[in-house]
Design an enzyme around this catalytic site. Structure first.
Site, PDB file in Angstrom:
ATOM      1  N   SER A 171     -40.628   3.318   5.337  1.00 39.00           N
ATOM      2  CA  SER A 171     -41.179   3.443   4.156  1.00 39.00           C
ATOM      3  C   SER A 171     -42.223   4.364   3.790  1.00 39.00           C
ATOM      4  O   SER A 171     -42.219   5.456   3.840  1.00 39.00           O
ATOM      5  CB  SER A 171     -41.781   1.809   4.030  1.00 39.00           C
ATOM      6  N   HIS A 185     -34.778  -2.731   1.706  1.00 36.00           N
ATOM      7  CA  HIS A 185     -35.611  -1.989   2.187  1.00 36.00           C
ATOM      8  C   HIS A 185     -35.941  -2.073   3.654  1.00 36.00           C
ATOM      9  O   HIS A 185     -36.197  -0.993   4.330  1.00 36.00           O
ATOM     10  CB  HIS A 185     -37.001  -2.404   1.507  1.00 36.00           C
ATOM     11  N   ASP A 226     -31.817  -0.402  -1.432  1.00 32.12           N
ATOM     12  CA  ASP A 226     -33.138  -0.796  -1.311  1.00 32.12           C
ATOM     13  C   ASP A 226     -33.702  -1.008  -2.719  1.00 32.12           C
ATOM     14  O   ASP A 226     -33.511  -0.405  -3.673  1.00 32.12           O
ATOM     15  CB  ASP A 226     -33.793   0.576  -0.771  1.00 32.12           C
TER      16      ASP A 226
END
Length: 802
Positions: free
Chosen positions: A658, A765, A731
């Site tokens: 991330s 994610h 995601d």
């Protein structure tokens, strides 16, 4: 510019449609080991239930059809959330906390359980079975082995947990699928008209949200699947009594006396540019009412319009944090934004003393943003505010003590401290829902016990009259332990989770006058990691800011040979320079490996510099010098691990997930510190998130140089080290839409850089399916083995100087 447009419009190049690969067998074996079950203690304290779940999802679980509606991901088969991340529970086992007698609940193999809870009296556990046709309500008596299905209808889990206990524990209030719902609306063969959006001239900054409603048919599907019929369910015989009319019931809260229900309903018009809710905020219209048990509206608390113009980390108008005050029959409390309306106040806390009161009373004003509130059962409450959202961006926090029985007494400030300062933190009040756990004037606090020497969790109690605190329990200094439950609400009888570098986590029962008793007996799934050293490094970057991180040499290291090293990190923004250098974690924890963690590199002979402080200081304008601080913080970390005699400077790779993946790409673009990088689920082009990202609140048009300067996509031509990118193809995170990694790969390939992009089908994610986890680790190991451990031309570096 023409070259840039060519990169943007280039087709995505595929190496091949490969089959899923797997890491080494020993890694697979570790990943398959069952995790420590969850433990839930009954309110009476006589029973506990262990909730078992597998270590990973199956790909077929997350590959089921899903609908993307108003920010939610829904499985139309079950009318509940799509599977992602954490697997459902698969087993229950009761423990008699006095005799240690065990009873396994007879759950058929393959059954998935969700929303498990104890009855208020502690005589039974209810749960939802995720059946072929939807969520079924089941129950099992404490200590019994045979569960039973309570009702024949299906629960509506679209909004999450569909049932709440009524105060007496003899009935539940559930969101049910309407019995006469019928089939979902079919998409018209041709649209009834165009999809139109309009701006009225008022600012409406929105993040790059995904899963939004796309057209009128999506709006109809949202209404169809999220509409529920509220119903009382009798525990004794499973009889169902509908209450009120069906609607999109966003929230439902039974009053403590069981005579009223707070109901929040979502109504049209829906939005096509913002989701129903995200994190702290919601945007769709709401009607907030108090009903009696017959479903009649006795009070309209608020009618809230669609508010598309509310910024993502701002708050909408109207009530938030709504709750019934514990200890009162039916007193409702909430907070509202009053900035610009009340002098000097940003938020105001209200209390409706009775459902029939015409107007609420005003409890207190807050200068900053409301964060939460909990209550004793005698009218005293703790109300907390922070200086800014999201909570990770907060630098200061204050907690106030109010007493609704003494309205003439001013709120009393009990904590006023830096939100970044972990050393000396007083602990967090223990609560069940919004009810504080305690006895008389005393409430319980649990804390991490962070010091420069590590962490020693504790249990304190604090007197709300004198604010005196008393230490009741703290972790063994040679282990890492923390409270899981106060059995029967008493500090004389605890269940803790206990671990050490040599012992995996297990639950232990501590009772006054008795020997500690282990409730679980988890074995070490990775004995080959026994004895792995955890070494804290403290160091300074070039401007004198103190930093810290933890390095793990691999098992069997001789203490002399320089090692290929993985630096895995996530940048953090700080207001206080002192906070940046706080020592992370403790040396007394067990090293448990799960998921696609970078820690598996230990088994491949790498050292790991885990979570070194990548400090970005400067408050609201910290990103003005993001790249400079990023490189400076990371260079200091590299120097520290090299000077510690561990890392080979010529064989260091960098990685992150991330915002850590974003960090990785920037470090490869702006430094020559690393031989290769791994960027997972990352953003690369900040112009695709023009209304803010992470803690940045300025827009692209207010700070274009910041957005451009921080975007590794704009500097892809400077990247020389090979970069592996992994991304979940579904995601949902607003800042990391999958196109971010796709376009970054286009840029690198277009300029002849070494890069590889792996898109993981159906993944969010984070990565939850066994196949995705295995393949991600295979890719990561292969990439760093090729470009870091066995880097072409890399020779072991014995020079400590740069």
């Amino acid at each position: 510019m023409l070259a840039l447009m060519a990169v943007l419009n280039a087709p995505l190049d595929l190496v091949a449609q490969e089959t899923y690969q797997a890491p080494a067998p020993e890694i697979q074996e570790i990943l398959e080991a069952p995790p420590l079950p969850d433990l839930m203690v009954s309110p009476a304290g006589d029973w506990a239930v262990l909730v078992e779940r597998p270590s990973m999802l199956e790909l077929r679980d997350i590959a089921e059809p899903r609908l993307h509606l108003a920010g939610y991901r829904l499985n139309p088969r079950t009318n509940g959330p799509s599977a992602a991340g954490r697997p459902s529970s698969t087993g229950l086992e009761f423990i008699d906390l006095e005799s240690d007698e065990r009873k396994v609940v007879e759950i058929p193999a393959g059954t998935q359980l969700e929303y498990i809870s104890w009855a208020p009296a502690g005589d039974r556990v209810i749960f939802s079975v995720v059946g072929e046709a939807g969520y079924e309500l089941w129950s099992v008596e404490a200590g019994a082995s045979a569960p039973r299905r309570m009702v024949q209808g299906y629960l509506n889990a679209a909004h999450g947990n569909p049932c709440r206990w009524m105060s007496g524990g003899e009935e539940l209030l559930c969101r049910m699928i309407p019995a006469d719902r019928g089939d979902p609306p079919a998409r018209p063969e041709v649209p009834e008209g165009p999809t139109i959006q309009e701006s009225d001239g008022e600012p409406a900054p929105a993040r790059t949200f995904q899963d939004l409603l796309q057209d009128g048919h999506d709006a109809n599907l949202f209404e169809f699947y999220f509409t529920s019929q509220l119903a009382f369910v009798q525990v004794s015989d499973g009889s169902v009594t509908p209450v009120g009319t069906p609607g999109i019931i966003d929230n439902v809260l039974p009053s403590p006396d069981g005579e009223f229900v707070f109901v929040s309903r979502t109504v049209r018009p829906f939005s096509f540019i913002v989701p129903d809710r995200w994190r702290i905020n919601d945007w769709f219209p709401r009607e907030m009412e108090i009903w009696n048990r017959d479903g009649e509206v006795v009070n309209t608390v608020a009618v809230l319009p669609l508010e598309e113009n509310v910024a993502v980390d701002d708050v909408r108008s109207g009530p938030r944090g709504v709750a019934w005050q514990p200890g009162e029959d039916a007193a409702l409390v909430w907070v509202e934004d009053v900035a610009g309306v009340a002098d000097g106040a940003r938020e105001r806390v209200f209390r409706l003393g009775s459902p029939t009161d015409a107007e609420p009373s005003h409890l207190m004003d807050l200068e900053d943003r409301f964060s939460g509130m909990e209550w004793t059962t005698d009218g005293r409450g703790l109300i907390t505010e922070v200086d800014r959202y999201p909570l990770r961006a907060a630098s200061w926090t204050r907690t106030w003590l109010v007493d609704t029985n003494r309205p003439d007494v001013e709120p009393r400030n009990i904590w006023d401290r830096s939100a970044e300062e972990r050393y000396g933190a007083p602990g967090t009040p223990m609560s069940r829902g919004v009810t504080l756990v305690g006895e008389g004037d005393w409430i319980y606090l649990e804390g991490d016990g962070v010091t420069p020497e590590g962490e020693q969790p504790f249990l304190d109690r604090m007197n709300l009259e004198t604010l005196e605190t008393e230490r009741l329990w703290e972790s063994d200094p040679d282990r890492y332990e923390f409270p899981v439950a106060l059995v029967g609400g008493s500090h004389d009888h605890l269940i803790i989770r206990s671990e050490s570098p040599a012992d995996p986590p297990n639950y232990v029962q501590l009772a006054e006058g008795a020997q500690p008793r282990a409730l679980t007996h988890q074995e070490d799934p990775a004995p080959q990691l026994q004895g792995v050293e955890r070494r804290v490094l403290t160091y300074e970057r070039e401007d004198g800011i103190g930093l810290a991180g933890v390095v793990y040499p691999p098992p069997g290291w001789d203490g002399e040979t320089r090692l290929p090293t993985v630096l895995w990190a996530y940048p953090r923004e700080f207001v206080s320079p002192d906070a940046a250098g706080q020592v992370p974690g403790t040396n007394n924890r067990f090293t448990r490996l799960s998921g696609a963690t970078h820690m598996f590199f230990l088994l491949e002979g790498y050292a790991i510099f885990d979570g070194p402080s990548i400090a970005i200081l400067g408050g609201a304008t910290a990103n003005d010098t993001y790249v400079e601080q990023l490189v400076s913080s990371t260079a200091a970390a590299v120097d520290a691990v090299v000077e510690a005699g561990i890392a080979d400077r010529n064989r260091i790779g960098v990685g992150g997930h991330s915002y850590g993946g974003f960090m990785t790409a920037n470090l490869l673009a702006h430094s020559d510190l690393f031989q290769a990088g791994i960027a997972r689920s990352a953003a690369h082009n900040r112009t695709l998130t023009p209304f803010g990202f992470q803690n940045e609140r300025r827009t692209l048009w207010e700070a274009p140089e910041v957005y451009m300067g921080m975007s590794p996509f704009m500097h892809a031509h400077q990247i020389e080290a090979p970069m592996l990118m992994l991304h979940g193809a579904d995601d949902p995170n607003p800042g990391t839409f999958p196109i971010q990694s796709e376009r970054m790969f286009h840029a690198m390939k277009g300029m002849g850089k070494v890069a590889r992009l792996v898109m993981l089908d159906y993944e969010d994610h984070g990565y939850g399916a066994r196949e995705s986890i295995f393949h991600s680790l295979h890719e990561m190991m292969t990439w760093f083995d090729r470009y870091v451990k066995n880097a072409p031309g890399a020779a072991a570096d014995t020079d400590l100087d740069r």
